[in-house]
Design a protein around this motif. Sequence first.
Motif, PDB file in Angstrom:
ATOM      1  N   ARG A  74       0.744  -1.343  -0.040  1.00 21.35           N
ATOM      2  CA  ARG A  74      -0.031   0.124   0.094  1.00 21.35           C
ATOM      3  C   ARG A  74       0.843   1.222  -0.132  1.00 21.35           C
ATOM      4  O   ARG A  74       0.476   2.237  -0.488  1.00 21.35           O
ATOM      5  N   GLN A  75       1.923   1.208   0.731  1.00 21.98           N
ATOM      6  CA  GLN A  75       3.011   2.336   0.756  1.00 21.98           C
ATOM      7  C   GLN A  75       3.673   2.506  -0.540  1.00 21.98           C
ATOM      8  O   GLN A  75       3.837   3.651  -0.952  1.00 21.98           O
ATOM      9  N   LEU A  76       3.950   1.289  -1.216  1.00 21.71           N
ATOM     10  CA  LEU A  76       4.707   1.500  -2.450  1.00 21.71           C
ATOM     11  C   LEU A  76       3.532   2.235  -3.562  1.00 21.71           C
ATOM     12  O   LEU A  76       4.081   2.977  -4.250  1.00 21.71           O
ATOM     13  N   ARG A  77       2.477   1.778  -3.487  1.00 23.17           N
ATOM     14  CA  ARG A  77       1.372   2.229  -4.340  1.00 23.17           C
ATOM     15  C   ARG A  77       1.382   3.911  -4.217  1.00 23.17           C
ATOM     16  O   ARG A  77       1.357   4.600  -4.984  1.00 23.17           O
ATOM     17  N   GLU A  78       1.420   4.166  -2.964  1.00 25.27           N
ATOM     18  CA  GLU A  78       1.264   5.704  -2.449  1.00 25.27           C
ATOM     19  C   GLU A  78       2.501   6.368  -2.894  1.00 25.27           C
ATOM     20  O   GLU A  78       2.511   7.397  -3.371  1.00 25.27           O
ATOM     21  N   PHE A  79       3.685   5.729  -2.779  1.00 23.66           N
ATOM     22  CA  PHE A  79       4.867   6.353  -3.225  1.00 23.66           C
ATOM     23  C   PHE A  79       4.992   6.488  -4.774  1.00 23.66           C
ATOM     24  O   PHE A  79       5.404   7.508  -5.387  1.00 23.66           O
ATOM     25  N   ALA A  80       4.375   5.495  -5.582  1.00 26.81           N
ATOM     26  CA  ALA A  80       4.161   5.500  -6.869  1.00 26.81           C
ATOM     27  C   ALA A  80       3.334   6.763  -7.335  1.00 26.81           C
ATOM     28  O   ALA A  80       3.705   7.496  -8.351  1.00 26.81           O
ATOM     29  N   ASP A  81       2.214   6.816  -6.767  1.00 28.37           N
ATOM     30  CA  ASP A  81       1.300   7.785  -7.117  1.00 28.37           C
ATOM     31  C   ASP A  81       1.936   9.333  -6.896  1.00 28.37           C
ATOM     32  O   ASP A  81       1.635  10.179  -7.602  1.00 28.37           O
ATOM     33  N   ARG A  82       2.454   9.387  -5.513  1.00 26.10           N
ATOM     34  CA  ARG A  82       2.781  10.673  -5.070  1.00 26.10           C
ATOM     35  C   ARG A  82       3.983  11.227  -5.951  1.00 26.10           C
ATOM     36  O   ARG A  82       4.305  12.258  -6.500  1.00 26.10           O
ATOM     37  N   ALA A  84       3.527  -2.766  -7.350  1.00 25.19           N
ATOM     38  CA  ALA A  84       2.368  -2.698  -6.480  1.00 25.19           C
ATOM     39  C   ALA A  84       1.241  -3.314  -6.970  1.00 25.19           C
ATOM     40  O   ALA A  84       0.476  -3.935  -6.547  1.00 25.19           O
ATOM     41  N   THR A  85       1.026  -3.214  -8.372  1.00 23.15           N
ATOM     42  CA  THR A  85      -0.211  -3.655  -8.971  1.00 23.15           C
ATOM     43  C   THR A  85      -0.248  -5.265  -8.962  1.00 23.15           C
ATOM     44  O   THR A  85      -0.952  -5.942  -8.718  1.00 23.15           O
ATOM     45  N   GLN A  86       1.043  -5.677  -9.423  1.00 22.11           N
ATOM     46  CA  GLN A  86       1.394  -7.176  -9.526  1.00 22.11           C
ATOM     47  C   GLN A  86       1.010  -7.940  -7.988  1.00 22.11           C
ATOM     48  O   GLN A  86       0.492  -8.927  -8.437  1.00 22.11           O
ATOM     49  N   TYR A  87       1.368  -6.916  -6.987  1.00 20.70           N
ATOM     50  CA  TYR A  87       1.429  -7.739  -5.739  1.00 20.70           C
ATOM     51  C   TYR A  87       0.160  -7.366  -5.089  1.00 20.70           C
ATOM     52  O   TYR A  87      -0.033  -7.562  -3.794  1.00 20.70           O
ATOM     53  N   ALA A  88      -0.869  -6.593  -5.485  1.00 21.21           N
ATOM     54  CA  ALA A  88      -1.920  -5.867  -4.634  1.00 21.21           C
ATOM     55  C   ALA A  88      -2.529  -6.931  -3.863  1.00 21.21           C
ATOM     56  O   ALA A  88      -3.345  -6.824  -2.800  1.00 21.21           O
ATOM     57  N   ASP A  89      -2.766  -8.105  -4.598  1.00 21.32           N
ATOM     58  CA  ASP A  89      -3.864  -8.979  -4.287  1.00 21.32           C
ATOM     59  C   ASP A  89      -3.182 -10.427  -3.309  1.00 21.32           C
ATOM     60  O   ASP A  89      -3.857 -11.397  -3.316  1.00 21.32           O
ATOM     61  N   SER A  90      -1.888 -10.096  -3.098  1.00 19.59           N
ATOM     62  CA  SER A  90      -1.062 -11.272  -2.671  1.00 19.59           C
ATOM     63  C   SER A  90      -0.547 -10.912  -1.171  1.00 19.59           C
ATOM     64  O   SER A  90      -0.456  -9.661  -0.929  1.00 19.59           O
ATOM     65  N   ASP A  91       0.061 -11.801  -0.571  1.00 20.10           N
ATOM     66  CA  ASP A  91       0.837 -11.525   0.539  1.00 20.10           C
ATOM     67  C   ASP A  91       2.430 -11.264   0.212  1.00 20.10           C
ATOM     68  O   ASP A  91       3.251 -11.989  -0.196  1.00 20.10           O
ATOM     69  N   ALA A  92       2.526  -9.917  -0.215  1.00 17.80           N
ATOM     70  CA  ALA A  92       3.777  -9.372  -0.770  1.00 17.80           C
ATOM     71  C   ALA A  92       4.911  -9.798  -0.131  1.00 17.80           C
ATOM     72  O   ALA A  92       6.051  -9.957  -0.689  1.00 17.80           O
ATOM     73  N   PHE A  93       4.820 -10.010   1.195  1.00 14.30           N
ATOM     74  CA  PHE A  93       6.146 -10.394   1.911  1.00 14.30           C
ATOM     75  C   PHE A  93       6.634 -11.720   1.651  1.00 14.30           C
ATOM     76  O   PHE A  93       7.732 -11.900   1.796  1.00 14.30           O
TER      77      PHE A  93
END
Length: 152
Positions: free
Chosen positions: A23-31, A101-110
Amino acid sequence: MIPEEDQPAPWLRGYGGIEADIRQLREFADRLAAEVESNYAPHLSYIADDMSAQVPNPCDAFIELVTFLHAHHETQQATTDMVYAVRGATGHLAAAADRVATQYADSDAFSAARAVDVQRALADPGAVLPGGRTPMLTDPTGPESQRPVVLP
């Protein structure tokens, strides 16, 4: 077992993994993309206007001035290229972060994200923000210069 390409550098192996919040990666990309588009890109035209100010074509007899103006032109062009490249490189970073962020949005990214996916996103030349072309400046000492020669 974690594949070798996803292992940390040998000198870092005892420190554990790097965790990322998608989520923070997505926010970083958008900002980052918004910052480039709203606060950097609008100023590029002003820089291009300043860099393309007309300089008189010097007389060839004044070789020092001709050499200086030629070097000045090359420096201006290199500076303009770099200023415009910052937009593309920063946009590329934002687009790569968005892709991961899009690729891992629906998975356990860790547990799912792999270093090779990030490397692929950064290496993808298509992952850029739309941008303008670097303006080509006119060399006042070159043959394409249409300005009259200024005599000493």
